[in-house]
Structure formats: C-alpha cells, structure tokens
Design an enzyme around this catalytic site. Structure first.
Site, PDB file in Angstrom:
ATOM      1  N   LYS A 268       7.059  21.191  87.805  1.00  0.00           N
ATOM      2  CA  LYS A 268       6.048  20.314  87.188  1.00  0.00           C
ATOM      3  C   LYS A 268       4.714  20.554  87.859  1.00  0.00           C
ATOM      4  O   LYS A 268       4.595  20.434  89.076  1.00  0.00           O
ATOM      5  CB  LYS A 268       6.461  18.843  87.334  1.00  0.00           C
ATOM      6  CG  LYS A 268       5.366  17.840  86.944  1.00  0.00           C
ATOM      7  CD  LYS A 268       5.816  16.392  87.076  1.00  0.00           C
ATOM      8  CE  LYS A 268       4.639  15.430  86.865  1.00  0.00           C
ATOM      9  NZ  LYS A 268       5.026  14.005  87.002  1.00  0.00           N
ATOM     10  N   LYS A 280      -3.323   4.707  85.420  1.00  0.00           N
ATOM     11  CA  LYS A 280      -2.753   4.145  86.649  1.00  0.00           C
ATOM     12  C   LYS A 280      -3.774   3.234  87.316  1.00  0.00           C
ATOM     13  O   LYS A 280      -4.973   3.414  87.136  1.00  0.00           O
ATOM     14  CB  LYS A 280      -2.407   5.289  87.630  1.00  0.00           C
ATOM     15  CG  LYS A 280      -1.210   6.131  87.255  1.00  0.00           C
ATOM     16  CD  LYS A 280      -0.997   7.230  88.293  1.00  0.00           C
ATOM     17  CE  LYS A 280       0.172   8.142  87.952  1.00  0.00           C
ATOM     18  NZ  LYS A 280       1.478   7.489  87.943  1.00  0.00           N
ATOM     19  N   GLU A 352       4.309  11.748  81.712  1.00  0.00           N
ATOM     20  CA  GLU A 352       3.908  13.049  81.165  1.00  0.00           C
ATOM     21  C   GLU A 352       4.733  14.201  81.721  1.00  0.00           C
ATOM     22  O   GLU A 352       4.875  15.239  81.084  1.00  0.00           O
ATOM     23  CB  GLU A 352       2.419  13.281  81.455  1.00  0.00           C
ATOM     24  CG  GLU A 352       2.084  13.789  82.872  1.00  0.00           C
ATOM     25  CD  GLU A 352       2.495  12.848  83.988  1.00  0.00           C
ATOM     26  OE1 GLU A 352       2.557  11.635  83.742  1.00  0.00           O
ATOM     27  OE2 GLU A 352       2.784  13.332  85.108  1.00  0.00           O
ATOM     28  N   ARG A 354       7.947  14.702  82.310  1.00  0.00           N
ATOM     29  CA  ARG A 354       9.151  15.105  81.567  1.00  0.00           C
ATOM     30  C   ARG A 354       8.786  15.847  80.283  1.00  0.00           C
ATOM     31  O   ARG A 354       9.562  16.653  79.789  1.00  0.00           O
ATOM     32  CB  ARG A 354      10.013  13.876  81.273  1.00  0.00           C
ATOM     33  CG  ARG A 354       9.347  12.855  80.404  1.00  0.00           C
ATOM     34  CD  ARG A 354      10.016  11.491  80.467  1.00  0.00           C
ATOM     35  NE  ARG A 354       9.738  10.786  81.716  1.00  0.00           N
ATOM     36  CZ  ARG A 354      10.291   9.630  82.060  1.00  0.00           C
ATOM     37  NH1 ARG A 354      11.144   9.039  81.252  1.00  0.00           N
ATOM     38  NH2 ARG A 354       9.982   9.058  83.201  1.00  0.00           N
TER      39      ARG A 354
HETATM   40  N1  BES Z   1       3.773  11.545  88.800  1.00  0.00           N
HETATM   41  C1  BES Z   1       4.336  10.279  88.503  1.00  0.00           C
HETATM   42  C2  BES Z   1       5.507   9.920  89.417  1.00  0.00           C
HETATM   43  C3  BES Z   1       5.162   9.670  90.852  1.00  0.00           C
HETATM   44  C4  BES Z   1       4.871   8.397  91.294  1.00  0.00           C
HETATM   45  C5  BES Z   1       5.198  10.693  91.767  1.00  0.00           C
HETATM   46  C6  BES Z   1       4.583   8.171  92.621  1.00  0.00           C
HETATM   47  C7  BES Z   1       4.912  10.475  93.110  1.00  0.00           C
HETATM   48  C8  BES Z   1       4.602   9.220  93.533  1.00  0.00           C
HETATM   49  C9  BES Z   1       4.860  10.288  87.075  1.00  0.00           C
HETATM   50  O1  BES Z   1       4.157  11.062  86.175  1.00  0.00           O
HETATM   51  C10 BES Z   1       4.799   8.891  86.576  1.00  0.00           C
HETATM   52  O2  BES Z   1       3.722   8.386  86.458  1.00  0.00           O
HETATM   53  N2  BES Z   1       5.955   8.335  86.269  1.00  0.00           N
HETATM   54  C11 BES Z   1       6.035   7.006  85.767  1.00  0.00           C
HETATM   55  C12 BES Z   1       7.025   7.006  84.642  1.00  0.00           C
HETATM   56  C13 BES Z   1       7.054   5.706  83.879  1.00  0.00           C
HETATM   57  C14 BES Z   1       5.755   5.524  83.128  1.00  0.00           C
HETATM   58  C15 BES Z   1       8.211   5.735  82.923  1.00  0.00           C
HETATM   59  C16 BES Z   1       6.503   6.112  86.908  1.00  0.00           C
HETATM   60  O3  BES Z   1       7.334   6.539  87.716  1.00  0.00           O
HETATM   61  O4  BES Z   1       5.996   5.003  87.016  1.00  0.00           O
HETATM   62 ZN    ZN Z   2       3.129  12.633  86.937  1.00  0.00          ZN
HETATM   63 MN    MN Z   3       2.536  10.062  85.299  1.00  0.00          MN
END
Ligand code: BES
Ligand code: ZN
Ligand code: MN
Length: 500
Positions: A268, A280, A352, A354
C-alpha cells in the site's frame, strides 16, 4: 559507512570499541582481561563498581584516558550464552551504532564472540547500520550531525590486526549490508515528507533503484492506470494533483530452474492519507505520510533481492496514490468497477487502502505467483487489537502461514495470526454493488482483510496489517522514532527459506 573485518583488541585503531559479553563468561572473558590489563585494572574495577553482570541489555561505558587506542570502551551484555541468538546480537550491534552517533565518533570496532560463526558477521552488520540510522535529509546548519560513523570493524575476541577476511566472511558482511541498507531506504521513504515523496517521486525512486540494480521496472502513470482498468486505484488517486502510479519491479534469477518459486509482494503506497472527503481530524494527520510504508518495504526489498540474488523469482508491486479531498475526489455513495471486475460501493473515503490494494492484488494475481503477500498500514483497528509493535497477519493457506510466521520469528519481527472470519463477510454486502468496501466498526482489521480476499482469487495469499509497527513515536531496539522498515527483514528470511 564502511564495514570490514578488523581487530578488536587494546591496540585496535578505532575511536570506540564495543565488546559483546555474556553473563556466564564475563568473569573469565579473555578480551575483557586484555583490556583491563592495558587499562591498569580500571575495567574490572568499573565492572564491579557498576555491578555490571552482562545481563541482557545492560551497558557499561568506560573512558580509557588514552591508555589504549580506543577512546572509550562499551561493554554490552547479551545475557546467558545459551540464549544468545540472532535477535540479541542484532540489537546489541544496533546499540553500538546508536552509541557511536551519540559520541560523534567516526570509527567503531565491535568484538563479536564466536569466531567460526559467519552468520554473526551478517547480523552485526545489519544491526550496526540499523542502529546508526538517522533521518537528516532536511536538517541544516547546527542541526546537521557533525560527524558520521564512517568505519566499522567487526572482529572476534582474539582476532589480530593482520587478520584477513575470508571470502565467506566478506560475503556475510556484504549480505548484512545489503539487507540493512534496504531497511534504511524504506525508512527514508517513510520519513520523507508527503510534499516531497509524491506517488510520482516514489515511482521515480523505484525506477532508479531498478536501474541501479539491474532489475526490470514498469510504471503505470495515471493514463496507464485508467487504460489498464484499475478503477479503484484511479478513484482513490483522482482527488489529488499528485497523480497515482502503479509500480512494478521484478527480479528473475539468471539460470533457469523448473521448480523455482515465484513470490509477488504488494504494498500500500498512500504517500499521504488525509482521509479524503471523509477527512481525518487534524491531530495525527501528519503521521499519515507513513501510509506508504507497505510500498516502501516492498520497493526497497528489491535492492536487497538484487544483491542477495536468491534462487526465487520476486516481484514488487506498489499502488501509490494520495488520498485528498477535492472537487474531483471520490465520494461516499460512488460505485466503481475494478480490475478484477467486481463493483464496489464506497462507504468511507478514508478506507482507501483496501481499494488501491484490491486493484494491485488483481494485477499481481495475473503473474501467477506461488505466494502473494501484501503489506499495508491498513487499519487503526489493528493497532487497537495488537498494539504498536505487532503486525496483524492473515493467510488463506496454512502452509504459507507457517512458513511466513517462521521467517518472522527468525527475523525478530512480531506477527500475530488473525482469523479471516467468514461470519463478518455479510457486513460487506451492498444493495447497489457487488459489495461495500467497509463493514462494521467492530472487527475492522478483519473486514478489511476479508475485502482484500475477494481480489486474490485462488492465489496462496498472506496480508500483513502493519499500521502499528511501521511507524513509531518512540525509538525501538533497532530504530529511532519514525519509519522502521518493519517487515523487510522477514521478507528476506522468507525468500531465503524458499531457495534451493
Ligand atoms: N491509513 C489508515 C490506517 C491507519 C491508521 C494506519 C492509523 C496507521 C495508523 C487507513 O487508511 C484508514 O484510515 N483506515 C480507517 C478505515 C475505516 C474508515 C474503515 C481506520 O482504520 O479508521
Ligand atoms: Zn490509509
Ligand atoms: Mn485512510
């Protein structure tokens, strides 16, 4: 930094000398005795005054008052001899590297213990490079380190100045260097700020790396991604002026062999993840420059692969994009096709990773890998589940799981196998498309993995959610804070296990 075999005694020509000692042998350690004698008994006195016993992670530093050539001697405890393995050795060498930085030293010698064990040279070379790593690219003036550690000698208790490195010893050191430099390259990618490391820059760096190492490189730009039908990668990338890239590097051994394994790694590569329209919160958003850590290790690995030249065919595929809110950004409610053909309803634009992986996995599958392995900073849920030091490990094949977990154990990286729970698959059902890309909040790391599984077909596949260990806010045994390069040591071990 140049690493070579060298002498490690009292007359070693070096600024600093590190001696690895074990608990059970400290009292009769010949090198400690030699140094103690040259120092007029000061070393044994210090050992006794400081209650230094050689237990694991214990350290003693002594200034030599110029009685011997090294200005300072550091004893690093490894614990009980019977329990000293690669992991302890690597961490001790990393500690020595860190120490050399703190001392602003240009040269360091490390005394290892077992003369006939070439693997020690490799591990120590890895450790010292990983430990001495600093990210200084954007520091100027006073902030720039005044001295770099330029020369490291690895030697064994009792090695003389004139000792000539055998071809095997040289090779062991070179292999350690190759692996560690790949890890530090991955760290550089992760630590590089997102205004500098855009998807295009990451692709350029990958291309350069391939050219330097004689690997094949194929890059799809935005038009190429569209033309290929990678609609999910396109959807995520289209909200940014920094257009997405699909990066594909490959290594093929020269000699033909029938039963040779083909491994495809996928990473990724979100050079920045703002969350997109589902933006965010500001706090911690800056850390999302690390959202390309999977791509970083996947690309950087190939430099090590080229130098180690394993008897395995290896491909690295990185899906690079920037997730931004914009007039053209993808939105919740959108429906997209994919390279695989399945249609996907967008629920949350912050999920995003996945999506870009789905297309990258479908692309990777066409290479007919024996093993398909992806790394991704995929979910916050995985951090909640396993903490910051352990990656979530998923596999649809038990043999692959066993092989990979074994490799991780040997490399000293912490993985925990997570279940692909079929009962959670229902939460990905959509009314308007083949599926949604997010499910319930509960089990969020698992539903992300279940989504990915839809795109791997019948490939033997493993997925590592490295959201925790890829980027740390405090130093670890091998790494300063920031990008760690986590995962790469295991990848190398895994490839080595598949050889021959
Ligand atoms: N890149 C983030 C996941 C992440 C969070 C990595 C904290 C490292 C530290 C990913 O793209 C994300 O935002 N995932 C969301 C998914 C949710 C919206 C279903 C998450 O984990 O909140
Ligand atoms: Zn991400
Ligand atoms: Mn994300």
């Amino acid at each position: 930094m140049k690493i070579a075999l060298g002498s490690v005694g009292a007359s070693a020509t070096t600024d600093l000398l590190t001696v690895l000692v074990t608990e059970d042998q400290l009292d009769k350690d010949a090198l400690v005795n030699e140094l103690d004698e040259a120092l007029g008994g000061a070393l044994r006195i210090a050992i006794s005054d400081e209650d230094f016993t050689g237990k694991k992670d214990s350290v003693l530093v002594l200034s030599t008052a110029r009685k011997i050539t090294p200005k300072k001697v550091q004893l690093v405890g490894l614990g009980a001899s019977s329990k000293v393995g690669e992991i302890e050795l690597r961490a001790a060498a990393a500690r020595a590297g860190r120490w050399a930085n703190a001392e602003k030293a240009a040269s360091l010698s490390i005394a290892l213990r077992n003369k006939d064990d070439h693997a020690q040279l490799r591990t120590a070379a890895e450790g010292v490079i990983l430990g001495a790593y600093r990210f200084t690219r954007y520091l100027t003036g006073e902030r720039r380190p005044k001295k770099e550690l330029e020369r490291v000698h690895l030697g064994f208790h009792g090695t003389k100045e004139s000792a000539k490195a055998s071809a095997e010893q040289k090779k062991a050191i070179a292999r350690g260097e190759a692996v560690a430099l790949a890890v530090t390259a991955a760290r550089d990618f992760v630590n590089d700020p997102p205004n500098e490391l855009t998807p295009a820059r990451l692709a350029e760096s990958a291309q350069k790396l391939a050219a330097e190492h004689g690997l094949d490189a194929k890059i799809l730009d935005f038009a190429g991604i569209r033309k290929a039908g990678m609609k999910l990668l396109e959807a995520v990338g289209r909200g940014s002026r920094n257009e997405p890239r699909l990066i594909h590097l490959s290594y093929k051994p020269e000699k033909a062999r029938k039963s040779r394994k083909r491994v495809v790694f996928v990473g990724k590569g979100l050079t920045f993840d703002s969350g997109g329209l589902c933006i965010k919160p500001a706090q911690g958003m800056g850390d999302m420059k690390s959202d390309m850590a999977g791509a970083a290790i996947t690309v950087a690995l190939m430099a090590a692969v080229a130098r180690l030249a394993p008897d395995v065919e290896v491909h690295a595929i990185a899906a690079a994009a920037e997730n931004m809110p914009d007039g053209d950004a993808y939105r919740p409610g959108d429906v997209f096709g994919s390279l695989d053909g399945k249609t996907v309803e967008i629920i949350n634009t912050d999920a995003e990773g996945r999506l870009v992986l789905a297309d990258a996995l479908a692309y990777a599958r066409k290479l007919e890998p024996d093993y398909l392995i992806d790394h991704a900073t995929l979910t916050g849920a995985c951090l909640i589940a396993l903490g910051t030091q352990t990656a979530g490990f998923y596999a649809n094949d038990d043999k692959l799981a066993e092989l990979y977990l074994d490799a991780a154990r040997g490399a000293g990286e912490s993985l925990w196998r997570m279940p692909l729970l079929d009962e959670l698959r229902d939460s990905l059902k959509s009314d308007v498309a083949d599926m949604k890309h997010t499910g319930d909040r509960y089990g969020g790391s698992i539903t992300a993995a279940l989504f990915l599984r839809e795109f791997v077909g019948d490939a033997k596949w493993a997925h590592l959610d490295i959201a925790g260990p890829a980027y740390l806010d405090r130093p670890s045994a091998l790494s300063p804070k920031g990008g760690t390069g986590f995962g790469l040591l295991t990848m190398v071990r895994f490839l080595e296990a598949l050889e021959g």
